[in-house]
Motif scaffolding. Sequence first.
Motif, mmCIF file in Angstrom:
data_model
loop_
_atom_site.group_PDB
_atom_site.id
_atom_site.type_symbol
_atom_site.label_atom_id
_atom_site.label_comp_id
_atom_site.label_asym_id
_atom_site.label_seq_id
_atom_site.Cartn_x
_atom_site.Cartn_y
_atom_site.Cartn_z
ATOM 1 N N ARG A 215 -4.626 -2.447 14.712
ATOM 2 C CA ARG A 215 -4.355 -2.853 13.337
ATOM 3 C C ARG A 215 -2.853 -2.910 13.142
ATOM 4 O O ARG A 215 -2.131 -2.053 13.648
ATOM 5 C CB ARG A 215 -4.983 -1.843 12.370
ATOM 6 N N SER B 244 1.789 7.735 11.138
ATOM 7 C CA SER B 244 1.340 6.793 10.115
ATOM 8 C C SER B 244 0.015 6.131 10.456
ATOM 9 O O SER B 244 -0.605 5.507 9.594
ATOM 10 C CB SER B 244 2.402 5.696 9.910
ATOM 11 N N PHE B 245 -0.427 6.271 11.715
ATOM 12 C CA PHE B 245 -1.611 5.541 12.166
ATOM 13 C C PHE B 245 -2.883 6.385 12.173
ATOM 14 O O PHE B 245 -3.907 5.987 11.614
ATOM 15 C CB PHE B 245 -1.378 4.975 13.565
ATOM 16 N N VAL C 12 0.501 9.351 3.917
ATOM 17 C CA VAL C 12 -0.234 10.381 4.650
ATOM 18 C C VAL C 12 0.177 11.749 4.116
ATOM 19 O O VAL C 12 1.132 11.873 3.347
ATOM 20 C CB VAL C 12 0.064 10.295 6.165
ATOM 21 N N PRO D 124 0.065 -2.285 10.750
ATOM 22 C CA PRO D 124 0.340 -1.624 9.474
ATOM 23 C C PRO D 124 1.364 -2.416 8.662
ATOM 24 O O PRO D 124 2.158 -3.172 9.208
ATOM 25 C CB PRO D 124 0.927 -0.278 9.904
ATOM 26 N N LYS E 111 0.008 4.510 -0.692
ATOM 27 C CA LYS E 111 -0.640 5.808 -0.549
ATOM 28 C C LYS E 111 -0.195 6.430 0.768
ATOM 29 O O LYS E 111 -0.548 5.947 1.850
ATOM 30 C CB LYS E 111 -2.159 5.682 -0.573
ATOM 31 N N THR F 43 3.406 0.902 3.854
ATOM 32 C CA THR F 43 2.839 2.204 4.219
ATOM 33 C C THR F 43 3.879 3.056 4.924
ATOM 34 O O THR F 43 3.962 4.266 4.699
ATOM 35 C CB THR F 43 1.608 2.044 5.129
ATOM 36 N N ASP G 126 0.875 -1.177 0.000
ATOM 37 C CA ASP G 126 0.000 0.000 0.000
ATOM 38 C C ASP G 126 0.908 1.221 0.000
ATOM 39 O O ASP G 126 1.600 1.489 0.976
ATOM 40 C CB ASP G 126 -0.899 0.003 1.239
ATOM 41 N N PRO H 195 -4.130 9.126 10.679
ATOM 42 C CA PRO H 195 -4.856 9.415 9.434
ATOM 43 C C PRO H 195 -5.463 8.186 8.780
ATOM 44 O O PRO H 195 -6.357 8.297 7.948
ATOM 45 C CB PRO H 195 -3.767 10.026 8.535
ATOM 46 N N ARG H 196 -4.981 7.006 9.184
ATOM 47 C CA ARG H 196 -5.525 5.768 8.613
ATOM 48 C C ARG H 196 -6.598 5.159 9.506
ATOM 49 O O ARG H 196 -7.068 4.049 9.256
ATOM 50 C CB ARG H 196 -4.389 4.772 8.358
ATOM 51 N N GLY H 197 -6.958 5.877 10.575
ATOM 52 C CA GLY H 197 -8.103 5.466 11.368
ATOM 53 C C GLY H 197 -7.828 4.542 12.532
ATOM 54 O O GLY H 197 -8.760 3.911 13.047
ATOM 55 N N ASP I 272 5.212 6.593 3.561
ATOM 56 C CA ASP I 272 5.150 7.793 4.396
ATOM 57 C C ASP I 272 6.521 8.445 4.525
ATOM 58 O O ASP I 272 6.652 9.671 4.485
ATOM 59 C CB ASP I 272 4.625 7.444 5.789
#
Length: 282
Positions: A123, A111-112, A43, A125, A41, A129, A39, A114-116, A133
């Motif tokens: 979760r 890193s966490f 932040v 990661p 994409k 990611t 992944d 903004p990804r919810g 970042d």
Amino acid sequence: MRLHPRYDQIAALVTLWLTAALMPAHAQDLRAQLGASIDLKPVTFAAEAKDSIGIFTDVANTVFKPAGEGPFPATVLMHTCGGLKGAPNVHMKRHAQSLLAAGHVVLVVDSFGPRGFDDCRARTPTSSTGIADAYAALAFLASKPFVDKARIYQVGYSWGAFMSALLASPQSAQLVGSEARFAATVANYGSCAYKNYTLLLKDIDRPVLMLLAGRDTEVPPSPCFPLLDEMKAAGKPVQWHVFPNATHGWDKPGLTSLGYTYDPQITQDATARLLAFLAEAR
């Protein structure tokens, strides 16, 4: 056509030999290690730079700069699996303050959030990611006129330290298509491998400092030996120091239930070592 049983046995042995021979090479292939979990994409970061970090300052995905026009060296800070929320994770703010006081522009990556999610309990990661970042932060800092583009570094803790090791390999830049690279990275209480992942790849071509905890039971330093000695002998730009009495999270008070022992002296020593290392990596 059915081959003679002996030839079948030889073919099986050859297959086993090839598999064994290819496994170490496969472990050194970053994209193959990540598999289908890639992944890329990243932040995003706050556009405005701030000049101080106070008690109530939110440091997440924000740039802080020393007074003056620069250009200054810059450091991307990457957090542990604990993220940035909660009292024990104030250590990242303190590290940002130390680097800012030492004359560095600082960008603390979250890193966490903004990804919810807040931490690895919610979760886990992927490494991709974190790599995405890190390179997004590098590009963001390089666009600032007050940053010395040749002196942009990355410093990570635990999960962030995994990124530090991976970023020393050119494969990390290839993964995200970045021509720019970090001048050097520093891994605090990370390791050279973790579970099924190789973190310090043998093709590293950027200086990396591994600061290891001798009593770390969460991310043991044992995979680093004799690997680090072998890499050093091969001319790879790797340095390391083992704090023999340190545990994982040596800079995080209040987490004795996790087996972490906060040690202010080791925390201070580690900061001094990383600053000296970064000053030399120009």
